[in-house]
Design a protein around this motif. Structure first.
Motif, short mmCIF file in Angstrom:
data_model
loop_
_atom_site.label_atom_id
_atom_site.label_comp_id
_atom_site.label_asym_id
_atom_site.label_seq_id
_atom_site.Cartn_x
_atom_site.Cartn_y
_atom_site.Cartn_z
N SER A 113 0.87 -1.17 0.00
CA SER A 113 0.00 0.00 0.00
C SER A 113 0.90 1.21 0.00
N LEU A 114 0.33 2.37 -0.36
CA LEU A 114 1.15 3.55 -0.59
C LEU A 114 0.54 4.77 0.08
N VAL A 115 1.37 5.51 0.82
CA VAL A 115 0.98 6.81 1.36
C VAL A 115 1.97 7.84 0.82
N LEU A 116 1.45 8.84 0.12
CA LEU A 116 2.27 9.90 -0.47
C LEU A 116 1.94 11.21 0.24
N GLY A 117 2.93 11.79 0.90
CA GLY A 117 2.69 13.00 1.66
C GLY A 117 3.42 14.20 1.11
N CYS A 118 2.75 15.33 1.06
CA CYS A 118 3.32 16.65 0.71
C CYS A 118 4.29 16.53 -0.46
N THR A 119 3.82 15.94 -1.56
CA THR A 119 4.74 15.64 -2.66
C THR A 119 4.24 16.18 -3.99
N TYR A 120 4.98 15.85 -5.03
CA TYR A 120 4.84 16.44 -6.37
C TYR A 120 5.02 15.33 -7.41
N ALA A 121 4.21 15.37 -8.48
CA ALA A 121 4.27 14.32 -9.49
C ALA A 121 5.01 14.74 -10.76
N GLY A 122 5.01 16.03 -11.08
CA GLY A 122 5.66 16.47 -12.31
C GLY A 122 5.05 17.76 -12.82
N PRO A 123 5.68 18.36 -13.83
CA PRO A 123 5.28 19.70 -14.29
C PRO A 123 3.97 19.75 -15.06
N ASP A 124 3.50 18.64 -15.57
CA ASP A 124 2.25 18.64 -16.32
C ASP A 124 1.07 18.58 -15.34
N ASP A 225 -3.72 17.69 -4.62
CA ASP A 225 -4.87 17.44 -5.50
C ASP A 225 -4.42 16.78 -6.80
N HIS A 226 -3.33 17.28 -7.34
CA HIS A 226 -2.83 16.77 -8.61
C HIS A 226 -2.40 15.32 -8.51
N VAL A 227 -1.60 15.01 -7.49
CA VAL A 227 -1.13 13.63 -7.31
C VAL A 227 -2.31 12.68 -7.15
N ALA A 228 -3.26 13.05 -6.31
CA ALA A 228 -4.42 12.18 -6.06
C ALA A 228 -5.24 11.97 -7.34
N SER A 229 -5.31 12.98 -8.19
CA SER A 229 -6.10 12.87 -9.42
C SER A 229 -5.48 11.92 -10.43
N LEU A 230 -4.19 11.67 -10.30
CA LEU A 230 -3.47 10.85 -11.28
C LEU A 230 -3.53 9.36 -11.00
N ILE A 231 -3.78 8.99 -9.74
CA ILE A 231 -3.71 7.58 -9.34
C ILE A 231 -5.12 7.02 -9.19
N PRO A 232 -5.47 6.00 -9.94
CA PRO A 232 -6.82 5.44 -9.85
C PRO A 232 -7.21 5.06 -8.42
N GLY A 233 -8.34 5.58 -7.97
CA GLY A 233 -8.87 5.22 -6.66
C GLY A 233 -8.17 5.87 -5.48
N ALA A 234 -7.20 6.76 -5.71
CA ALA A 234 -6.48 7.39 -4.61
C ALA A 234 -7.41 8.27 -3.78
N ARG A 235 -7.15 8.30 -2.46
CA ARG A 235 -7.91 9.16 -1.56
C ARG A 235 -7.02 10.28 -1.07
N LEU A 236 -7.57 11.49 -1.02
CA LEU A 236 -6.84 12.66 -0.56
C LEU A 236 -7.30 13.04 0.84
N GLU A 237 -6.34 13.16 1.76
CA GLU A 237 -6.61 13.63 3.12
C GLU A 237 -5.93 14.98 3.28
N VAL A 238 -6.72 16.00 3.58
CA VAL A 238 -6.20 17.36 3.73
C VAL A 238 -6.16 17.74 5.20
N PHE A 239 -5.00 18.20 5.66
CA PHE A 239 -4.84 18.67 7.04
C PHE A 239 -4.96 20.19 7.04
N GLU A 240 -6.07 20.68 7.56
CA GLU A 240 -6.30 22.13 7.62
C GLU A 240 -5.33 22.79 8.59
#
Length: 265
Positions: A113-124, A225-240
């Motif tokens: 399983s994968l958790v991606l935090g505070c990261t970046y996928a690329g310029p597109d 938002d961008h990273v989550a939109s790219l991965i099928p079924g990914a869930r985004l958790e936002v820390f206010e």
């Protein structure tokens, strides 16, 4: 600290707990101490946790030649091999999140399983345009260590969290607990600027959780938002109201999210 032989060098790591394997991948200029003992202890209740250091960090061999994020992902594979782990749950943050992306794209069978935090996928669709790195580089140019530490603190943590000055002392202690040479940081930055996993993420099938703080000045929230939109079924958790080091500000909640996501409980 322990060491594992990877690609002709010895990478350092710390290990905590028991249970299913969990690999932690730190970010730029980071080392295992920046996970914090509180967070590691919380994870260790449910996982066999390994937090390793990138090449050139905390005694991980001299590094002079440029490398890519994919090279760092192959280092992560080498750590898994050295530990005797066929696969593991993976948590990667910032640059470590980019490494985790390359890891799951190139070696999907190694990631449970994968958790991606505070990261970046690329310029597109993504952008490395946060004000934090500029603030830190400006302070570094003064060659004043105290100014650099303060700039790093302010760039990585939210204003609300920074209101308690005692947290600055804890941050400084953690940062200075291991060595991260400036030339290695420069090479890490070069690798991050070239990172682009946008196309590959469409094929990721590992269950993925993306975490981002709304006050992140290092990698701005739109990238979550961008990273989550790219991965099928990914869930985004936002820390206010939380900054770049979200696990530092919210260790209990972050550990809870990792446990729920990886273990379903």
């Amino acid at each position: 600290m322990a060491v594992v032989a990877v690609g002709g060098r010895e990478l350092t790591y710390v290990r905590r707990g028991a249970g299913e394997p969990l690999l932690l991948i730190q970010g730029m200029a980071g080392h295992h101490g920046l996970w914090g003992e509180e967070f590691l202890s919380l994870l260790a209740r449910d996982f066999d946790v390994v937090a390793f250091d990138h090449r050139g960090v905390a005694g991980g061999g001299r590094v002079d030649e440029p490398f890519t994020v994919r090279d760092l992902a192959e280092d992560a594979v080498g750590v898994l091999d050295g530990l005797g782990w066929d696969s593991a749950h993976v948590l990667g943050i910032s640059l470590g999140g980019m490494v985790a992306q390359e890891l799951v794209v190139a070696h999907p069978q190694r990631v449970r399983s994968l958790v991606l935090g505070c990261t970046y996928a690329g310029p597109d669709g993504g952008a490395l345009d946060g004000p934090g790195p500029v603030r830190m580089m400006t302070a570094a140019a003064t060659r004043d260590v105290s100014k650099s530490l303060r700039a790093g603190y302010e760039a990585n943590l939210s204003p609300g969290f920074r209101a308690d000055e005692a947290e600055f002392e804890r941050f400084v202690e953690a940062v200075l607990s291991e060595q991260v040479p400036a030339p290695v940081i420069a090479l890490q930055m070069q690798a991050a600027l070239q990172h682009d996993s946008v196309a590959g993420l469409a094929d990721v099938r590992a269950s993925t959780l993306v975490v981002h703080g709304t006050e992140d000045e290092m990698i701005t929230p739109k990238n979550g938002d961008h990273v989550a939109s790219l991965i099928p079924g990914a869930r985004l958790e936002v820390f206010e109201g939380v900054g770049h080091l979200f696990w530092w500000e919210r260790p209990e909640r972050t550990a809870e999210l990792v446990r729920e996501h990886a273990l379903g409980r």
